[in-house]
Design an enzyme around this catalytic site. Sequence first.
Site, PDB file in Angstrom:
ATOM      1  N   HIS A 403       0.837  -1.306  -0.051  1.00 49.59           N
ATOM      2  CA  HIS A 403      -0.038   0.071  -0.108  1.00 49.59           C
ATOM      3  C   HIS A 403       0.984   1.383  -0.059  1.00 49.59           C
ATOM      4  O   HIS A 403       0.291   2.215   0.126  1.00 49.59           O
ATOM      5  CB  HIS A 403      -0.915   0.098   1.342  1.00 49.59           C
ATOM      6  CG  HIS A 403      -2.280  -1.113   0.994  1.00 49.59           C
ATOM      7  ND1 HIS A 403      -3.185  -0.405   0.524  1.00 49.59           N
ATOM      8  CD2 HIS A 403      -2.163  -2.010   1.945  1.00 49.59           C
ATOM      9  CE1 HIS A 403      -4.146  -1.520   0.529  1.00 49.59           C
ATOM     10  NE2 HIS A 403      -3.523  -2.550   1.407  1.00 49.59           N
ATOM     11  N   LYS A 594      -9.267  13.180   4.344  1.00 46.02           N
ATOM     12  CA  LYS A 594      -8.370  12.046   4.171  1.00 46.02           C
ATOM     13  C   LYS A 594      -7.449  12.356   5.587  1.00 46.02           C
ATOM     14  O   LYS A 594      -7.591  13.236   6.173  1.00 46.02           O
ATOM     15  CB  LYS A 594      -7.622  11.815   2.936  1.00 46.02           C
ATOM     16  CG  LYS A 594      -7.069  13.126   2.384  1.00 46.02           C
ATOM     17  CD  LYS A 594      -6.466  13.014   1.113  1.00 46.02           C
ATOM     18  CE  LYS A 594      -7.256  12.892   0.063  1.00 46.02           C
ATOM     19  NZ  LYS A 594      -7.408  11.766  -0.539  1.00 46.02           N
ATOM     20  N   ARG A 595      -6.954  11.249   5.705  1.00 49.17           N
ATOM     21  CA  ARG A 595      -5.780  11.303   6.943  1.00 49.17           C
ATOM     22  C   ARG A 595      -4.781  12.608   6.423  1.00 49.17           C
ATOM     23  O   ARG A 595      -4.503  12.662   5.500  1.00 49.17           O
ATOM     24  CB  ARG A 595      -4.935   9.810   6.702  1.00 49.17           C
ATOM     25  CG  ARG A 595      -4.005   9.776   7.836  1.00 49.17           C
ATOM     26  CD  ARG A 595      -3.365   8.359   8.009  1.00 49.17           C
ATOM     27  NE  ARG A 595      -3.005   7.821   6.707  1.00 49.17           N
ATOM     28  CZ  ARG A 595      -2.060   7.711   6.323  1.00 49.17           C
ATOM     29  NH1 ARG A 595      -0.817   8.209   6.690  1.00 49.17           N
ATOM     30  NH2 ARG A 595      -1.671   7.293   4.941  1.00 49.17           N
ATOM     31  N   LYS A 600      -0.015  13.771   1.239  1.00 49.55           N
ATOM     32  CA  LYS A 600      -1.644  14.085   0.705  1.00 49.55           C
ATOM     33  C   LYS A 600      -1.812  15.781   0.625  1.00 49.55           C
ATOM     34  O   LYS A 600      -2.874  16.018  -0.123  1.00 49.55           O
ATOM     35  CB  LYS A 600      -2.646  13.615   1.822  1.00 49.55           C
ATOM     36  CG  LYS A 600      -2.592  11.883   1.982  1.00 49.55           C
ATOM     37  CD  LYS A 600      -3.439  11.446   3.032  1.00 49.55           C
ATOM     38  CE  LYS A 600      -3.341  10.062   3.039  1.00 49.55           C
ATOM     39  NZ  LYS A 600      -3.772   9.201   1.864  1.00 49.55           N
ATOM     40  N   THR A 702      -9.064   5.378  -2.239  1.00 50.55           N
ATOM     41  CA  THR A 702     -10.556   5.314  -2.435  1.00 50.55           C
ATOM     42  C   THR A 702     -11.389   6.398  -2.393  1.00 50.55           C
ATOM     43  O   THR A 702     -12.587   6.221  -2.897  1.00 50.55           O
ATOM     44  CB  THR A 702     -10.952   3.889  -1.463  1.00 50.55           C
ATOM     45  OG1 THR A 702     -10.629   4.262  -0.365  1.00 50.55           O
ATOM     46  CG2 THR A 702     -10.094   2.582  -1.795  1.00 50.55           C
ATOM     47  N   LYS A 706     -15.157   7.336  -4.062  1.00 44.23           N
ATOM     48  CA  LYS A 706     -16.585   7.502  -3.490  1.00 44.23           C
ATOM     49  C   LYS A 706     -17.051   8.606  -3.763  1.00 44.23           C
ATOM     50  O   LYS A 706     -18.207   9.018  -4.011  1.00 44.23           O
ATOM     51  CB  LYS A 706     -16.197   7.305  -2.044  1.00 44.23           C
ATOM     52  CG  LYS A 706     -15.689   6.181  -1.466  1.00 44.23           C
ATOM     53  CD  LYS A 706     -15.138   6.072  -0.091  1.00 44.23           C
ATOM     54  CE  LYS A 706     -14.402   4.763   0.351  1.00 44.23           C
ATOM     55  NZ  LYS A 706     -13.573   4.813   1.605  1.00 44.23           N
TER      56      LYS A 706
END
Length: 859
Positions: A403, A594-595, A600, A702, A706
């Site tokens: 991952h 998100k985290r 990110k 993901t 969504k």
Amino acid sequence: MVIAPENINISRGAIDSMMDTQVRTNGSALVAPAGDTESLRQAVSRHLLYTVGKDTVAASKRDWLYALSAAVRDMLVERWMDTTRRQYTQNVKRVYYLSMEFLPGRMLSNALLALGLLDECHDALRELGLDFDDLAALEPDPALGNGGLGRLAACFLDSMATLGIPGFGYGIRYEYGMFAQRIYEGRQVEYPDHWLVGGNPWEFARPEVKYKIQFGGRVLIEESQAQGDSGTGNGNGNGNGNGERRAKWVDTEDVQAMAYDTLVPGYGTSAVNTLRLWSATATEEINLSLFNQGNYSAAIEEKNDSENVSRVLYPDDSTEHGRELRLRQEYFFVSASLQDLLRRYFKTHPSVEQLGDSISIHLNDTHPAIAVPELMRLLVDVRQIPWTLAWRLCTKIFSYTNHTLMPEALETWPVELLERVLPRHMKIIFDLNELFLDQIRSKHGEDVEMLRRVSLIDESAGRRVRMANLSVLASHKVNGVSALHTQLLRETIFADFDKLFPGRFVNRTNGITPRRWLALANPGLSRLLDKTIGPGWRTKLDELRALEPLATEPEFVAAFRGVKTANKRRLADYMMKVSGIAVSPDTLFDVQIKRIHEYKRQLLNVLHVITRYNAILAEPERDWLPRTVIFAGKSASAYFMAKLVIKLINDVAARINADPVIDDRLKVVFVPNYGVSVASVIIPAADLSEQISTAGTEASGTGNMKLALNGALTIGTEDGANIEIRDAVGAENMFVFGLDANGVRDLRIGGYQSRALYEANPALTQVIDQIGSGFFSPDEPGRFQPIVQSLLDHGDHYLLLADYAAYVAKQAQVDALFADPNAWTAKAIRNVAAMGPFSSDRTITEYVEGTWRTQPVVF
């Protein structure tokens, strides 16, 4: 074609005696209610009286929720039993999915959806004077994960059940799980998440299913008396031929793992699979002698130490004790799971020969990688199977999903720690490594650099075990989770392994379950889809393609936009409740959920927000398109920079939201305690989906799927599954910007100078100077200097400034398109229509056919 092993002829009574999904009742004859409103109403009333022990006068809403959950669970139990019996009688190959995280979300609505009884449940509760939504909102999210890893695992379990695949999830029953996040004075504060405090009607305790888990101790080498195939050992205490030496793990500190089972129902099928979670219990509950002496704390000290193993998800690993506890957690659930699945196998098989044809063990990231030496220990030391045969079975049984591409995120453990906590496993890893490197030398010669790169032991900065290398070595298939990710795995961190084991690396692009993330999360859109194209999309997501011709059909466009507006009103009400910030649903809802992590790039989003703020202040008379920027996500408790970014977001929000010049033209909201249920409110309301990680860092994502499935347009880099989403929906239906993975590599090789970009762009200069000077933190002007230093002095590792200008320019295109509602809605509809390939049903089918080689249970 997948070939199932020959069916085993086992009697019904024998199967029942072997099954560990037997359910005990409290003595009252409980019958599962029929699938109608009246039967369900009676079942809820009966459980309120006999299970909860309350009458209607004394019952609280939580009591009614428990009674309702128990009634719905009853309707799944017989299906669960039947599924397990069929798995035995058909002797299908079982898939054991090992994951440190599972984030299934609230269970009640999902179970009712699977049963097709959501409407009947609403009606039954209405007859009892209750509102379903009021009760459902009280159900806690199972706190069994942190982010995408756990949500992916839950999607996969859902798809396995829906497709009838004999899947079995294994994890940890965390007492508190991931922390509950609160925002106090703009900072993240962590609190325990007491998700089990009201009981869990969805689980079945299995006090009879317990396994001893060993830690510490020492390893003795004894002469083996076993009769076996000589020459199958490796000469280092791991064989079992005549006269060979055998290892014995002694003087250990023991903990017990006790099983708790949760039902995983499939949609539109009779299949119900199992998620088995392990809870740690002490081998001795209390030291009665110390207690009787009045030393009460010491009397329960051993019990508390033992049970800490399953207390909290991901203990703070910034300390040595935290790191050791995390290792103990990983081994605890892996050992219990492997002991359990071997027990199940040997119930129906007299020898080990069919093990590789009967089970698959899938490692969801490297957290369960210690399963490799543990299976070797259980086979060689406990079952006395020859080393060579045991290893051959391992490499047939294991598969592994990677991952991450970031070397610093690949899990490693100090040799010293493993030698102390798991000495037998460290010895097995050493022996596996020796044999592996010898094989390479025999085929490729003494290539010292390659041997160094592929070794299971990293000797470069203190000796550490590379858990990713161990997982790759043991697995017959290793997959990435997007096309780009898999390509980069093969070209970079696992390039040597790809050459050594051709065909081992494959791609399995992630997917999401449309049941949870559309049918449940977005009932308004679901009803519109059912009315327009029928309900088949829940299991055949490709049917959404029928929406494409409707993207410009006025009636459908108006209905689609009406659903989005209703969802935005719901989110606006929720944000007012949890954050106290009023926003207009007529604004563009710009969402990044998100985290919180540097790669990110929530910080890049903040840079644009401040740029936009400055521009509005400079031209307040201009007709600015109103925008609400929404952040949500948790930072790891010890991650200083991520927590500082959360503080910056909230300080910027406080300044902008209070500025009378700005008014409703720009609002910023940080939604606290992000999880499955919060996501289910935010995602259906999003207009713009921020997927802006540095190219080459996000394995897949993901959340991007969504959000697109629910009609948000993506602004994103060419990273992870963004690329495949672009290929599916068309580049003209999203906003792609910035460097690609090759551009990132070339820029770094060429010598990236972030300060030069800062100095050359006046808007960027102003933004960074404001952050660094205390403009947003007048009470502490130097608060955000670490952020400025990371961007200007420490290399801007994730290249925010390199992508800044392109990002800001693309955001201007977003404004222009949103100003044309029909054009925006047409693109949103095309996004929904193109999301068929991103169903987790498709992903699981690929695993079944290409990795696990099993087949569905026949009903």
